[in-house]
Design a protein around this motif. Sequence first.
Motif, PDB file in Angstrom:
ATOM      1  N   ARG A 251       0.838  -1.106  -0.014  1.00 38.91           N
ATOM      2  CA  ARG A 251      -0.035   0.088  -0.018  1.00 38.91           C
ATOM      3  C   ARG A 251       0.836   1.300   0.159  1.00 38.91           C
ATOM      4  O   ARG A 251       2.056   1.080  -0.005  1.00 38.91           O
ATOM      5  CB  ARG A 251      -0.980   0.347   1.341  1.00 38.91           C
ATOM      6  N   ASP A 252       0.440   2.573   0.017  1.00 39.38           N
ATOM      7  CA  ASP A 252       0.976   3.715  -0.045  1.00 39.38           C
ATOM      8  C   ASP A 252       1.299   3.812   1.631  1.00 39.38           C
ATOM      9  O   ASP A 252       0.882   3.375   2.477  1.00 39.38           O
ATOM     10  CB  ASP A 252       0.190   4.790  -0.585  1.00 39.38           C
ATOM     11  N   ALA A 253       2.273   4.644   1.869  1.00 43.19           N
ATOM     12  CA  ALA A 253       2.814   4.960   3.175  1.00 43.19           C
ATOM     13  C   ALA A 253       1.501   5.543   3.990  1.00 43.19           C
ATOM     14  O   ALA A 253       0.727   6.194   3.562  1.00 43.19           O
ATOM     15  CB  ALA A 253       3.879   6.112   3.272  1.00 43.19           C
ATOM     16  N   THR A 254       1.587   5.300   5.229  1.00 43.24           N
ATOM     17  CA  THR A 254       0.625   5.659   6.125  1.00 43.24           C
ATOM     18  C   THR A 254       1.103   6.654   6.990  1.00 43.24           C
ATOM     19  O   THR A 254       2.346   7.207   6.820  1.00 43.24           O
ATOM     20  CB  THR A 254       0.177   4.367   7.201  1.00 43.24           C
ATOM     21  N   ALA A 255       0.086   7.277   7.976  1.00 39.74           N
ATOM     22  CA  ALA A 255       0.658   8.340   8.634  1.00 39.74           C
ATOM     23  C   ALA A 255       1.681   7.911   9.687  1.00 39.74           C
ATOM     24  O   ALA A 255       2.560   8.831  10.049  1.00 39.74           O
ATOM     25  CB  ALA A 255      -0.478   8.858   9.572  1.00 39.74           C
ATOM     26  N   THR A 256       1.656   6.667  10.135  1.00 34.97           N
ATOM     27  CA  THR A 256       2.643   6.275  10.975  1.00 34.97           C
ATOM     28  C   THR A 256       4.081   6.262  10.209  1.00 34.97           C
ATOM     29  O   THR A 256       5.115   6.285  10.656  1.00 34.97           O
ATOM     30  CB  THR A 256       2.415   4.947  11.509  1.00 34.97           C
TER      31      THR A 256
ATOM     32  N   ILE B  86       7.745   8.188  10.935  1.00 37.65           N
ATOM     33  CA  ILE B  86       9.049   7.475  10.888  1.00 37.65           C
ATOM     34  C   ILE B  86      10.009   8.120  10.010  1.00 37.65           C
ATOM     35  O   ILE B  86      11.131   8.214  10.307  1.00 37.65           O
ATOM     36  CB  ILE B  86       9.035   5.961  10.815  1.00 37.65           C
ATOM     37  N   LEU B  87       9.542   8.447   8.870  1.00 34.07           N
ATOM     38  CA  LEU B  87      10.402   8.904   7.844  1.00 34.07           C
ATOM     39  C   LEU B  87      10.545  10.321   8.241  1.00 34.07           C
ATOM     40  O   LEU B  87      11.718  11.049   7.610  1.00 34.07           O
ATOM     41  CB  LEU B  87       9.420   9.072   6.246  1.00 34.07           C
TER      42      LEU B  87
ATOM     43  N   GLN C  92       9.176   5.731  -1.981  1.00 35.51           N
ATOM     44  CA  GLN C  92       8.164   6.759  -2.579  1.00 35.51           C
ATOM     45  C   GLN C  92       7.848   7.845  -1.685  1.00 35.51           C
ATOM     46  O   GLN C  92       7.753   8.921  -2.346  1.00 35.51           O
ATOM     47  CB  GLN C  92       6.839   5.802  -2.983  1.00 35.51           C
ATOM     48  N   ALA C  93       7.567   7.669  -0.644  1.00 33.50           N
ATOM     49  CA  ALA C  93       7.226   8.704   0.433  1.00 33.50           C
ATOM     50  C   ALA C  93       7.997   9.648   0.552  1.00 33.50           C
ATOM     51  O   ALA C  93       7.829  10.892   0.680  1.00 33.50           O
ATOM     52  CB  ALA C  93       6.618   8.191   1.820  1.00 33.50           C
TER      53      ALA C  93
END
Length: 215
Positions: free
Chosen positions: A42-47, A51-52, A71-72
């Motif tokens: 999936r695409d990156a979540t808020a969590t 971390i990023l 990607q994020a």
Amino acid sequence: MTVADATVPVARVFGSALRGHACLLVDEDGIVGLLPTAAWLRDATATDEAILGLCHGPTVDIGCGPGRMAQALALRGRPVLGIDVVPEAVRLGLGRGVAVLLRDVFDQVPGEGRWQTALLADGNIGIGGDPVALLARSREIIAPTGRVVVELAPPGTGVRTRHVCLETHVGRTGPFPWTLVGTDAIVAIAAAAALRVLSEHRYGDRYCAVLENAR
């Protein structure tokens, strides 16, 4: 193919998991559970984004899988390179428009010694079953003033190495070592790799630490 047949390369089994097939994680005691590949696809979540936020400057995503974290970072305008040993993961990462290479972290990495961040998300500190060696290698990849952002297991986990197999409809891999490192063990593990813990963080049920060069 049955379990009794010849084992199947990890890249083939993991590749089938990344194509949407259910993948069992199996250890010496039997089935541990399902590999959470849907979360990685999936695409990156808020969590994930939180971390990023710990990553500074140009970042190398070690064991990037299908590329959601890379990607994020790219969408933030951050120079990023993903590396992975599974061709299907590289194909999917490239499909997201991310720079991804088919590369083992212990082989030569482009820009080695100049990256500001090395990212070990999704339990990738377990790669190779030797977290000290992996962190020492990560220290070689980053710049002297760089950092390693590492996702960890919950407190109380300590250091646990086990031999696991992956199994999908294409067959089962041979056993390979994987290590869990809990937040309670990261100070000692980092020190053994000539790193020190700069900060520790918790985002919901996920834990991570930022490490820097201790020399």
